[in-house]
Structure formats: structure tokens, C-alpha cells
Design a protein around this motif. Structure first.
Motif, mmCIF file in Angstrom:
data_model
loop_
_atom_site.group_PDB
_atom_site.id
_atom_site.type_symbol
_atom_site.label_atom_id
_atom_site.label_comp_id
_atom_site.label_asym_id
_atom_site.label_seq_id
_atom_site.Cartn_x
_atom_site.Cartn_y
_atom_site.Cartn_z
ATOM 1 N N LEU A 1 0.827 -1.209 0.000
ATOM 2 C CA LEU A 1 0.000 0.000 0.000
ATOM 3 C C LEU A 1 0.859 1.255 0.000
ATOM 4 N N TRP A 2 1.900 1.268 0.817
ATOM 5 C CA TRP A 2 2.743 2.462 0.913
ATOM 6 C C TRP A 2 3.464 2.730 -0.408
ATOM 7 N N ASN A 3 3.920 1.689 -1.071
ATOM 8 C CA ASN A 3 4.580 1.874 -2.364
ATOM 9 C C ASN A 3 3.598 2.376 -3.417
ATOM 10 N N ALA A 4 2.343 1.922 -3.336
ATOM 11 C CA ALA A 4 1.327 2.437 -4.256
ATOM 12 C C ALA A 4 1.090 3.918 -4.006
ATOM 13 N N VAL A 5 1.083 4.316 -2.743
ATOM 14 C CA VAL A 5 0.922 5.736 -2.410
ATOM 15 C C VAL A 5 2.082 6.548 -2.973
ATOM 16 N N ILE A 6 3.279 6.027 -2.830
ATOM 17 C CA ILE A 6 4.462 6.742 -3.338
ATOM 18 C C ILE A 6 4.390 6.886 -4.853
ATOM 19 N N ARG A 7 4.117 5.794 -5.549
ATOM 20 C CA ARG A 7 4.090 5.819 -7.018
ATOM 21 C C ARG A 7 2.973 6.689 -7.569
ATOM 22 N N ASP A 8 1.767 6.507 -7.010
ATOM 23 C CA ASP A 8 0.580 7.094 -7.632
ATOM 24 C C ASP A 8 0.167 8.434 -7.042
ATOM 25 N N ARG A 9 0.692 8.767 -5.859
ATOM 26 C CA ARG A 9 0.265 10.007 -5.219
ATOM 27 C C ARG A 9 1.418 10.985 -4.970
ATOM 28 N N VAL A 10 2.538 10.461 -4.516
ATOM 29 C CA VAL A 10 3.636 11.355 -4.125
ATOM 30 C C VAL A 10 4.471 11.784 -5.329
ATOM 31 N N LEU A 11 4.987 10.828 -6.076
ATOM 32 C CA LEU A 11 5.869 11.163 -7.193
ATOM 33 C C LEU A 11 5.203 12.021 -8.272
ATOM 34 N N PRO A 12 3.944 11.774 -8.646
ATOM 35 C CA PRO A 12 3.318 12.624 -9.664
ATOM 36 C C PRO A 12 3.251 14.093 -9.283
ATOM 37 N N LEU A 13 3.369 14.385 -7.982
ATOM 38 C CA LEU A 13 3.340 15.786 -7.549
ATOM 39 C C LEU A 13 4.461 16.588 -8.194
ATOM 40 N N LEU A 14 5.596 15.951 -8.461
ATOM 41 C CA LEU A 14 6.734 16.670 -9.029
ATOM 42 C C LEU A 14 6.380 17.288 -10.382
ATOM 43 N N SER A 15 5.632 16.569 -11.195
ATOM 44 C CA SER A 15 5.277 17.095 -12.515
ATOM 45 C C SER A 15 4.054 18.000 -12.460
ATOM 46 N N THR A 16 3.057 17.653 -11.635
ATOM 47 C CA THR A 16 1.852 18.478 -11.572
ATOM 48 C C THR A 16 2.124 19.827 -10.912
ATOM 49 N N ALA A 17 3.063 19.859 -9.965
ATOM 50 C CA ALA A 17 3.388 21.131 -9.306
ATOM 51 C C ALA A 17 4.282 22.010 -10.172
ATOM 52 N N HIS A 18 4.930 21.414 -11.178
ATOM 53 C CA HIS A 18 5.815 22.168 -12.078
ATOM 54 C C HIS A 18 5.498 21.795 -13.518
ATOM 55 N N PRO A 19 4.340 22.214 -14.017
ATOM 56 C CA PRO A 19 3.912 21.782 -15.356
ATOM 57 C C PRO A 19 4.842 22.230 -16.480
ATOM 58 N N ASP A 20 5.647 23.276 -16.249
ATOM 59 C CA ASP A 20 6.522 23.791 -17.306
ATOM 60 C C ASP A 20 7.945 23.240 -17.226
ATOM 61 N N ALA A 21 8.204 22.362 -16.259
ATOM 62 C CA ALA A 21 9.560 21.861 -16.066
ATOM 63 C C ALA A 21 9.846 20.609 -16.889
ATOM 64 N N GLY A 22 8.845 20.071 -17.542
ATOM 65 C CA GLY A 22 9.054 18.875 -18.360
ATOM 66 C C GLY A 22 9.493 17.666 -17.557
ATOM 67 N N LEU A 23 8.796 17.402 -16.440
ATOM 68 C CA LEU A 23 9.208 16.317 -15.545
ATOM 69 C C LEU A 23 8.379 15.047 -15.714
ATOM 70 N N GLU A 24 7.491 15.011 -16.696
ATOM 71 C CA GLU A 24 6.638 13.826 -16.847
ATOM 72 C C GLU A 24 7.463 12.555 -17.060
ATOM 73 N N GLU A 25 8.459 12.620 -17.933
ATOM 74 C CA GLU A 25 9.280 11.447 -18.195
ATOM 75 C C GLU A 25 10.121 11.080 -16.981
#
Length: 237
Positions: free
Chosen positions: A79-103
Motif C-alpha cells: 500500500l505504501w509503495n502504491a501511495v508513493i508511485r501514484d500520489r507522491v511522485l506525480p506531484l513533481l510534474s503536476t506542481a511544475h507543469p513547465d519543467a518537463g518532468l513527466e518522463e
């Protein structure tokens, strides 16, 4: 002595049997109406029961409460790894949409998927006890290791933002609900192992003082019971 769950299970079984019997009688009535030229012009009557309420009086004869169970670390880790993958890490790209962090985020998610972040026993116990800081700190260190293993171009992109502070804050925010979920799991497992023995025989209950008796009112929706049975018996295509 019967268990309370066995008594309630028997009641539900009888309810389903009654429904089957009613359906069988309805099927017979359909045939009778079809064969009779007069009845054929009328609609077939059918008795339906949407909800059934049963009041059960019983005497508790014994209660077994098991010792609290330790959290399932394997299940909690998934469960914790799912939280990290699906909730925590995506924040990096959504919080900085112009930084090109999706990849970059996809690379990190793949790294966590292939090499899950371990959840230590001590950190999990502390989190369940209310202190989630050790779990968040240990997780941040593991995320930093995986970032360090990324290609140079991906690390350069992350270097332009304050990723460590942002991930730390998101881990701290997500750790509380995660710990509560694990606590609920442990409580549910303990409850499933508990036992309540009851006396339901009418003659025995009459011998007991009224104030020692318990009463339970159970309302059953046949639609819910049928849906549960359908899910339990359904086979995968």
C-alpha cells in the motif's frame, strides 16, 4: 454453544431459502395462468419482500477477545509503495507543469515498481502508534537513492526544483491516512478473530432475569444479499 455469527448466518440462509421457495411458487403460478384461458388475461401475482427485520433476544455466555495483531508489513508495504508511485511522485510534474518532468516521474515510478521501497518494522510500528516522521524520513532517503540512479539528464531536470522539500511534505501528508488504514486493517483482523457465544433457546432464556438478556435488531435487504451472493459465486470469464 452457538456463535452469534452462526445464528445470524442461519437466519440469512433461511431468508434466501424463503426467497427461492417464493420464486418456485411464482413459476408454478405462471404455468397455471398460461393454461387457464380466463386467468391468462390477468397478471401473475407475486409476493416480494424488499427488507426483512428480525429481532433476536439472546444471552451472552462467553466473549473471546484475541490479543491485538501486529500490522501486516508485507501488505502495508504494498500500500505504501502504491501511495508513493501514484500520489507522491506525480506531484513533481503536476506542481511544475513547465519543467518537463513527466518522463522523469515515469522513470521514478518504474524504479519504485521494480525495486519497492522497504517499510521497516520499527518505522511501521511508530507510524501506527501515531508518529509518522520516521517512516517519512526513511522513505525520503530511499526515494533519493532512486533519484541518484537516474540518468544525468533526468537528475539535471530535478535539480531545478526543490524536489526533496516537496516530496518530504507530501510524504508527511500521506503518511497519516496510510497509518490509519493500517490500523483499521489490524482492528478488523482482531475483530474477525473475536468470538461471542450466545444462548438463544427460548426455554433457557425464560430462566434468566430479563435485565441479563440482550436484543439485536437486524434489517436485511434482499437485494444486497443477492448482490453479495452473485459476487461470491461469479466466475471469471
Amino acid at each position: 454453544m452457538p456463535k452469534l455469527g452462526e445464528v445470524l448466518g442461519g437466519l440469512l440462509t433461511d431468508v434466501l431459502r424463503a426467497r427461492l421457495a417464493a420464486d418456485a411458487l411464482t413459476a408454478q403460478a405462471v404455468e397455471a395462468y398460461r393454461e387457464d384461458p380466463v386467468l391468462a388475461s390477468f397478471s401473475v401475482p407475486r409476493v416480494t419482500v424488499a427488507d426483512l427485520t428480525v429481532r433476536l433476544r439472546f444471552l451472552v455466555t462467553d466473549v473471546t477477545v484475541p490479543e491485538p495483531v501486529r500490522p501486516d508489513r508485507v501488505r502495508a508495504g504494498r500500500l505504501w509503495n502504491a501511495v508513493i508511485r501514484d500520489r507522491v511522485l506525480p506531484l513533481l510534474s503536476t506542481a511544475h507543469p513547465d519543467a518537463g518532468l513527466e518522463e522523469v516521474v515515469r522513470l521514478l515510478q518504474d524504479a519504485v515498481r521494480k525495486n519497492p521501497i522497504p517499510v521497516g518494522e520499527a518505522e511501521l510500528d511508530r507510524a501506527v502508534g501515531g508518529d509518522t516522521t520516521p517512516l517519512a524520513d526513511a522513505t525520503l532517503a530511499q526515494v533519493a537513492e532512486r533519484i541518484g540512479a537516474l540518468p544525468p539528464a533526468a537528475r539535471d531536470r530535478l535539480a531545478k526544483i526543490r524536489w526533496k522539500d516537496e516530496i518530504r511534505q507530501e510524504l508527511a501528508r500521506r503518511a497519516g491516512p496510510f497509518a490509519e488504514r493500517v490500523r483499521q486493517w489490524a482492528a478488523a483482523e482482531q475483530a474477525l478473530r473475536s468470538r461471542v457465544e450466545v444462548e438463544v433457546s427460548a426455554d433457557r432464556l425464560q430462566e434468566r432475569p430479563v435485565e441479563t438478556l440482550q436484543q439485536l435488531e437486524l434489517t436485511v435487504s434482499l437485494a444486497d444479499v443477492e448482490e453479495f451472493i452473485d459476487l461470491a459465486t461469479r466466475t471469471e470469464p
